[in-house]
Write a protein that holds these residues in place. Sequence first.
Motif, PDB file in Angstrom:
ATOM      1  N   CYS A 192      51.343  64.399  24.598  1.00 55.53           N
ATOM      2  CA  CYS A 192      49.903  64.685  24.518  1.00 55.53           C
ATOM      3  C   CYS A 192      49.281  63.976  23.321  1.00 55.53           C
ATOM      4  N   ALA A 193      49.960  64.010  22.195  1.00 60.16           N
ATOM      5  CA  ALA A 193      49.433  63.347  21.000  1.00 60.16           C
ATOM      6  C   ALA A 193      49.328  61.843  21.228  1.00 60.16           C
ATOM      7  N   LEU A 194      50.326  61.261  21.867  1.00 61.85           N
ATOM      8  CA  LEU A 194      50.296  59.829  22.140  1.00 61.85           C
ATOM      9  C   LEU A 194      49.207  59.467  23.144  1.00 61.85           C
ATOM     10  N   ARG A 195      48.984  60.335  24.121  1.00 61.40           N
ATOM     11  CA  ARG A 195      47.906  60.080  25.090  1.00 61.40           C
ATOM     12  C   ARG A 195      46.542  60.106  24.406  1.00 61.40           C
ATOM     13  N   GLU A 196      46.371  61.069  23.484  1.00 62.28           N
ATOM     14  CA  GLU A 196      45.109  61.131  22.744  1.00 62.28           C
ATOM     15  C   GLU A 196      44.919  59.872  21.904  1.00 62.28           C
ATOM     16  N   GLU A 197      45.996  59.421  21.277  1.00 59.91           N
ATOM     17  CA  GLU A 197      45.919  58.208  20.467  1.00 59.91           C
ATOM     18  C   GLU A 197      45.591  57.002  21.344  1.00 59.91           C
ATOM     19  N   LEU A 198      46.216  56.924  22.513  1.00 56.33           N
ATOM     20  CA  LEU A 198      45.947  55.834  23.444  1.00 56.33           C
ATOM     21  C   LEU A 198      44.487  55.853  23.887  1.00 56.33           C
ATOM     22  N   GLU A 199      43.977  57.041  24.186  1.00 59.41           N
ATOM     23  CA  GLU A 199      42.571  57.161  24.595  1.00 59.41           C
ATOM     24  C   GLU A 199      41.640  56.692  23.473  1.00 59.41           C
ATOM     25  N   MET A 200      41.977  57.030  22.229  1.00 57.25           N
ATOM     26  CA  MET A 200      41.176  56.597  21.088  1.00 57.25           C
ATOM     27  C   MET A 200      41.177  55.074  21.009  1.00 57.25           C
ATOM     28  N   TYR A 201      42.338  54.443  21.188  1.00 56.64           N
ATOM     29  CA  TYR A 201      42.412  52.986  21.134  1.00 56.64           C
ATOM     30  C   TYR A 201      41.649  52.348  22.290  1.00 56.64           C
ATOM     31  N   LYS A 202      41.687  52.967  23.460  1.00 57.56           N
ATOM     32  CA  LYS A 202      40.917  52.455  24.601  1.00 57.56           C
ATOM     33  C   LYS A 202      39.428  52.483  24.295  1.00 57.56           C
ATOM     34  N   GLN A 203      38.982  53.590  23.688  1.00 62.92           N
ATOM     35  CA  GLN A 203      37.571  53.694  23.329  1.00 62.92           C
ATOM     36  C   GLN A 203      37.194  52.628  22.300  1.00 62.92           C
ATOM     37  N   TRP A 204      38.051  52.389  21.350  1.00 61.46           N
ATOM     38  CA  TRP A 204      37.800  51.356  20.351  1.00 61.46           C
ATOM     39  C   TRP A 204      37.680  49.989  21.021  1.00 61.46           C
ATOM     40  N   CYS A 205      38.589  49.713  21.958  1.00 51.30           N
ATOM     41  CA  CYS A 205      38.571  48.413  22.641  1.00 51.30           C
ATOM     42  C   CYS A 205      37.311  48.249  23.473  1.00 51.30           C
ATOM     43  N   SER A 206      36.928  49.293  24.196  1.00 52.30           N
ATOM     44  CA  SER A 206      35.712  49.186  25.013  1.00 52.30           C
ATOM     45  C   SER A 206      34.481  49.024  24.127  1.00 52.30           C
ATOM     46  N   ALA A 207      34.467  49.684  22.969  1.00 49.05           N
ATOM     47  CA  ALA A 207      33.349  49.525  22.041  1.00 49.05           C
ATOM     48  C   ALA A 207      33.305  48.097  21.503  1.00 49.05           C
ATOM     49  N   MET A 208      34.461  47.536  21.189  1.00 49.42           N
ATOM     50  CA  MET A 208      34.501  46.166  20.675  1.00 49.42           C
ATOM     51  C   MET A 208      34.139  45.167  21.759  1.00 49.42           C
ATOM     52  N   ASP A 209      34.470  45.468  23.026  1.00 46.46           N
ATOM     53  CA  ASP A 209      34.066  44.601  24.133  1.00 46.46           C
ATOM     54  C   ASP A 209      32.549  44.556  24.259  1.00 46.46           C
ATOM     55  N   GLN A 210      31.885  45.641  23.873  1.00 47.44           N
ATOM     56  CA  GLN A 210      30.426  45.712  23.936  1.00 47.44           C
ATOM     57  C   GLN A 210      29.778  45.154  22.665  1.00 47.44           C
ATOM     58  N   GLY A 211      30.594  44.684  21.750  1.00 48.05           N
ATOM     59  CA  GLY A 211      30.068  44.089  20.541  1.00 48.05           C
ATOM     60  C   GLY A 211      29.899  45.065  19.398  1.00 48.05           C
ATOM     61  N   LYS A 212      30.322  46.278  19.553  1.00 45.09           N
ATOM     62  CA  LYS A 212      30.216  47.287  18.492  1.00 45.09           C
ATOM     63  C   LYS A 212      31.563  47.400  17.796  1.00 45.09           C
ATOM     64  N   ILE A 213      31.519  47.570  16.490  1.00 45.70           N
ATOM     65  CA  ILE A 213      32.760  47.772  15.738  1.00 45.70           C
ATOM     66  C   ILE A 213      32.813  49.234  15.316  1.00 45.70           C
ATOM     67  N   PRO A 214      33.826  49.973  15.787  1.00 47.64           N
ATOM     68  CA  PRO A 214      33.937  51.389  15.412  1.00 47.64           C
ATOM     69  C   PRO A 214      34.107  51.550  13.907  1.00 47.64           C
ATOM     70  N   SER A 215      33.590  52.654  13.405  1.00 49.56           N
ATOM     71  CA  SER A 215      33.639  52.898  11.959  1.00 49.56           C
ATOM     72  C   SER A 215      35.072  52.991  11.447  1.00 49.56           C
ATOM     73  N   GLU A 216      35.981  53.488  12.284  1.00 51.43           N
ATOM     74  CA  GLU A 216      37.376  53.585  11.865  1.00 51.43           C
ATOM     75  C   GLU A 216      37.974  52.208  11.610  1.00 51.43           C
ATOM     76  N   ILE A 217      37.626  51.242  12.455  1.00 55.11           N
ATOM     77  CA  ILE A 217      38.148  49.882  12.285  1.00 55.11           C
ATOM     78  C   ILE A 217      37.507  49.238  11.058  1.00 55.11           C
ATOM     79  N   LYS A 218      36.227  49.504  10.848  1.00 55.75           N
ATOM     80  CA  LYS A 218      35.565  48.980   9.642  1.00 55.75           C
ATOM     81  C   LYS A 218      36.269  49.511   8.395  1.00 55.75           C
ATOM     82  N   ALA A 219      36.588  50.797   8.407  1.00 58.85           N
ATOM     83  CA  ALA A 219      37.272  51.395   7.263  1.00 58.85           C
ATOM     84  C   ALA A 219      38.644  50.767   7.069  1.00 58.85           C
ATOM     85  N   LEU A 220      39.324  50.472   8.179  1.00 57.56           N
ATOM     86  CA  LEU A 220      40.639  49.847   8.094  1.00 57.56           C
ATOM     87  C   LEU A 220      40.531  48.442   7.516  1.00 57.56           C
TER      88      LEU A 220
END
Length: 122
Positions: free
Chosen positions: A63-91
């Motif tokens: 379950c924890a890994l699925r949640e992490e995977l979902e978070m990464y999918k959301q990050w990728c879809s946001a980056m595909d739309q040209g948005k940079i998630p705040s978590e990646i900016k912080a990284l």
Amino acid sequence: MDDNKMVAGKVKKPGKRGRKPAKIDLKAKLERSRQSARECRARKKLRYQYLEELVSSKERAICALREELEMYKQWCSAMDQGKIPSEIKALLTGDEQKMPQSGSSTKTSKNNKNNISSNGQG
């Protein structure tokens, strides 16, 4: 020599080998059997408890890994739309305090610890 058999050049004497069966009390034998069955059931119960705990811990990890995977999918879809998630900016800026704890940051810290110990420091 009719009664004796020849096996590999040796004469075998007729009769039983090994221990002679002792006169065991039937009640004692039954009690030992019951005790053995009780112990077997107890071992089986402990084994099943252990396996159930193992399965539940693996399910939690999944379950924890699925949640992490979902978070990464959301990050990728946001980056595909040209948005940079705040978590990646912080990284990228190196501000790891804003980052949520995920598997990648713990791997990095483990690698750092391994590098320090393999260099002879620490």
